[in-house]
Design a protein around this motif. Structure first.
Motif, PDB file in Angstrom:
ATOM      1  N   GLY A 140       0.736  -1.466  -0.033  1.00 48.95           N
ATOM      2  CA  GLY A 140      -0.195   0.041   0.001  1.00 48.95           C
ATOM      3  C   GLY A 140       1.024   1.383   0.061  1.00 48.95           C
ATOM      4  O   GLY A 140       2.046   1.188   0.278  1.00 48.95           O
ATOM      5  N   GLY A 141       0.237   2.344  -0.387  1.00 44.25           N
ATOM      6  CA  GLY A 141       0.863   3.549  -0.566  1.00 44.25           C
ATOM      7  C   GLY A 141       1.310   4.028   0.910  1.00 44.25           C
ATOM      8  O   GLY A 141       2.489   4.610   1.151  1.00 44.25           O
ATOM      9  N   HIS A 180      -1.336  13.101   3.327  1.00 40.95           N
ATOM     10  CA  HIS A 180      -1.979  11.949   3.883  1.00 40.95           C
ATOM     11  C   HIS A 180      -1.635  11.400   5.397  1.00 40.95           C
ATOM     12  O   HIS A 180      -0.546  11.674   5.733  1.00 40.95           O
ATOM     13  N   SER A 182      -1.154   8.725   6.426  1.00 36.09           N
ATOM     14  CA  SER A 182      -0.048   7.808   6.668  1.00 36.09           C
ATOM     15  C   SER A 182       1.330   8.395   7.050  1.00 36.09           C
ATOM     16  O   SER A 182       2.213   7.661   7.537  1.00 36.09           O
ATOM     17  N   THR A 237      -4.870  13.869  -1.089  1.00 34.98           N
ATOM     18  CA  THR A 237      -6.225  12.887  -1.257  1.00 34.98           C
ATOM     19  C   THR A 237      -7.664  13.729  -1.204  1.00 34.98           C
ATOM     20  O   THR A 237      -8.313  13.458  -2.003  1.00 34.98           O
ATOM     21  N   TRP A 265      -1.647   8.880  -4.894  1.00 36.81           N
ATOM     22  CA  TRP A 265      -2.705   9.319  -5.592  1.00 36.81           C
ATOM     23  C   TRP A 265      -2.521   9.643  -6.892  1.00 36.81           C
ATOM     24  O   TRP A 265      -2.833   8.969  -7.968  1.00 36.81           O
ATOM     25  N   HIS A 293      -2.707   0.767  -7.854  1.00 37.27           N
ATOM     26  CA  HIS A 293      -3.931   0.317  -7.399  1.00 37.27           C
ATOM     27  C   HIS A 293      -4.908   1.184  -7.397  1.00 37.27           C
ATOM     28  O   HIS A 293      -5.967   1.180  -7.072  1.00 37.27           O
ATOM     29  N   LYS A 294      -4.445   2.482  -7.490  1.00 33.90           N
ATOM     30  CA  LYS A 294      -5.329   3.659  -7.623  1.00 33.90           C
ATOM     31  C   LYS A 294      -5.435   4.245  -9.156  1.00 33.90           C
ATOM     32  O   LYS A 294      -6.454   3.588  -9.600  1.00 33.90           O
ATOM     33  N   SER A 303       1.412  -1.251  -4.869  1.00 31.85           N
ATOM     34  CA  SER A 303       2.157  -0.150  -4.772  1.00 31.85           C
ATOM     35  C   SER A 303       3.358  -0.298  -4.927  1.00 31.85           C
ATOM     36  O   SER A 303       4.137  -1.276  -4.311  1.00 31.85           O
TER      37      SER A 303
HETATM   38  C1  LIG Z   1      -1.764  10.986  -0.976  1.00 31.43           C
HETATM   39  C2  LIG Z   1      -2.025   9.760  -0.457  1.00 31.43           C
HETATM   40  N1  LIG Z   1      -0.752   9.250   0.289  1.00 31.43           N
HETATM   41  C3  LIG Z   1      -0.748   7.792   0.698  1.00 31.43           C
HETATM   42  C4  LIG Z   1      -2.143   7.126   0.451  1.00 31.43           C
HETATM   43  C5  LIG Z   1      -2.138   5.822   0.920  1.00 31.43           C
HETATM   44  O1  LIG Z   1      -2.361   4.851   0.097  1.00 31.43           O
HETATM   45  P1  LIG Z   1      -2.843   3.559   0.581  1.00 31.43           P
HETATM   46  O2  LIG Z   1      -4.434   3.388   0.706  1.00 31.43           O
HETATM   47  O3  LIG Z   1      -2.446   2.663  -0.672  1.00 31.43           O
HETATM   48  O4  LIG Z   1      -2.215   2.943   1.610  1.00 31.43           O
HETATM   49  C6  LIG Z   1      -3.194   7.842  -0.058  1.00 31.43           C
HETATM   50  C7  LIG Z   1      -4.624   7.075   0.014  1.00 31.43           C
HETATM   51  O5  LIG Z   1      -5.495   7.686  -0.341  1.00 31.43           O
HETATM   52  C8  LIG Z   1      -3.065   9.130  -0.582  1.00 31.43           C
HETATM   53  O6  LIG Z   1      -4.129   9.759  -1.238  1.00 31.43           O
END
Ligand SMILES: Cc1ncc(COP(=O)(O)O)c(C=O)c1O
Length: 478
Positions: A140-141, A180, A182, A237, A265, A293-294, A303
């Motif tokens: 994942g991102g 994000h 994260s 996002t 994204w 995956h987006k 990712s």
């Molecule tokens: C800018 C950005 N970074 C990171 C992420 C996280 O990605 P993931 O949902 O694949 O973990 C997102 C998810 O929407 C995002 O928009």
């Protein structure tokens, strides 16, 4: 029945069910969701696992039940989150991945998938403008951002891999205030701590700029913190904004910081020549998150983290005490496991490789350009409509708008209720976010099979549903 005939019958039946479900999703014939509350769903589906084994009978029956209640993320009215659409080649790749079930740690157990992942990383690197590089597929991102932060930390604080960072001053990483979440999780996981994430104000287009970074840096240093990283977001996002990557690159060079670009994204926009100028300065970044995956419509998860230093992933991630998996032999240089935080890791390369083979660079560029066109089309429709208002100047593929309510009605509440009404009635799935000027419906253009007509239907239906809701609003049904 013999084993093989049981298998053949089950697969044929399931494939038939899946195909007819896909057909009614892609054509928009079925509602986008058959919404049920958790209680209703529990009652309708018997999900308990305490009975005796149901055997082969259960496979088609349970498939039917699952599909009946699954959200149709490839439906033309699914405009909700940052994934969706249907990609045939990638879907086949995903099915093959499950059928061949293996792990990416060594070349030995995943020879073709390993070479495919290496091909994908090289292919993606060719878009960055870097002369060297490496990379890997991650879960994942969010996790690509986490690994980028870990590498940034270890590259600047040599020895952190073995000694940890407890002896260091409080560390700081600069991100846009619209970055994000994260990044906060990554800071938590890497020992930086969420308070080490310094949120930098953005301009009217939602972009983090160089001047704001310099101001934030001065304040951070005054507080005795030690900056080590800046993260530009390539597609936020909520608003799809691109930070000024070149200004962040100047900033990173001036202050000797690691520069990560989070393209989780918007990263795939780089596939279009038209949109490439958004990435100006990426050639000077240290790492780049790209999340097929987006915007490349690959089934979750897919990712990639790209890193300019060709050696750092292996050096800073590997641990050398697993000789029961990693053997010195003729193919060990091809083992991807040492550069991954995981041990067992699923194959994510096959589905992307198959999709890229299917569409080619040009095909993907055209898909992105079509989406860019649709975002403009949607924006114009909103601007021309007397009933809708644009909530943010459209940057890329996020179109923020809402229904204009008559005076005396709480607009945030009304639009939030409207969104739930659309979902409950199975008409559309579209999300919302809160911007400075209030709650905004966030329409995401990422399904390249959408047409202008699909958007016409969506907006007509949105306005009609809002008008119905307006009658006697607020109603006690919420
Ligand atoms: C800018 C950005 N970074 C990171 C992420 C996280 O990605 P993931 O949902 O694949 O973990 C997102 C998810 O929407 C995002 O928009």
């Amino acid at each position: 029945m013999e084993q093989s005939s049981v298998r053949k019958a089950a697969l044929a039946e399931v494939l038939e069910l899946v195909d007819s479900w896909l057909e009614s999703s892609l054509t928009g014939e079925a509602p986008v969701i058959d919404f049920k509350t958790p209680e209703e769903l529990k009652q309708e589906l018997n999900l308990s696992l305490d009975g005796k084994g149901q055997g082969e009978e259960s496979i088609a029956a349970e498939t039917r039940k699952y599909l009946d209640h699954a959200v149709r993320t490839a439906h033309p009215a699914y405009l909700n989150q940052l994934f969706g659409g249907f990609n045939l080649a990638a879907f086949v790749g995903e099915v093959l991945t499950a059928a061949t079930n293996t792990s990416m740690y060594t070349y030995e157990v995943a020879p073709v998938a390993t070479l495919m992942e290496m091909t994908i990383v090289d292919k993606m690197l060719s878009y960055t403008g870097w002369k060297t590089g490496t990379g890997g597929m991650m879960t994942g991102g969010s996790n690509t951002n986490l690994v980028a932060m870990l590498l940034a930390r270890n590259s600047i604080f040599k020895g952190a891999k073995s000694e940890g960072i407890s002896g260091l001053p409080k560390l700081a990483v600069f991100v846009s205030e619209r970055a994000h979440f994260s990044m906060l999780k990554a800071a938590n996981t890497t020992g930086i701590g969420a308070n080490g994430v310094i949120k930098v104000p953005v301009d009217a287009d939602g972009r983090m700029r160089g001047e704001a970074l310099e101001t934030a840096l001065k304040e951070t240093i005054k507080k005795g913190m030690m900056p080590f990283m800046v993260c530009s977001t390539a597609g936020t996002t909520e608003t799809g904004s691109f930070d000024a990557i070149d200004e962040a690159a100047d900033f990173a060079e001036r202050h000797a910081l690691w520069h990560h670009v989070d393209g989780s994204w918007g990263g795939s926009l780089i596939l279009s020549e038209d949109r490439k100028q958004l990435f100006k300065g990426l050639d000077r970044a240290d790492s780049f998150s790209w999340n097929p995956h987006k915007l490349m419509n690959i089934p979750l998860i897919c990712s990639v983290l790209l890193v300019k230093d060709p050696n750092i992933m292996r050096e800073e991630i590997s641990s050398h005490d697993a000789d029961y998996i990693y053997h010195e032999n003729a193919t060990s240089d091809f083992d991807l496991g040492p550069a991954s935080l995981q041990c067992g890791r699923r194959v994510d390369s096959l589905k992307l490789w198959m999709a890229w083979k299917y569409y080619g660079d040009d095909g993907y560029a055209r898909r992105i350009e079509h989406l860019t066109h649709l975002a403009k089309y949607a924006t114009e429709k909103i601007e021309e409509s007397g009933r809708l208002e644009l909530m943010f100047p459209t940057q890329t593929l996020n179109v923020n708008f809402r229904f204009k309510v008559p005076e005396g009605i709480d607009s945030d509440r009304f639009n939030e209720d409207l969104r739930y009404k659309l979902i409950r009635e199975g008409r559309a799935m579209v999300n919302y976010c809160r911007l400075d000027n209030g709650l905004s419906i966030r329409l995401i253009l990422l399904n390249p099979d959408l047409t202008e007509t699909d958007l016409d239907h969506f907006f007509d239906m949105f306005v009609a549903t809002a008008e119905t809701q307006l009658k006697g609003y607020p109603q006690p049904e919420y």
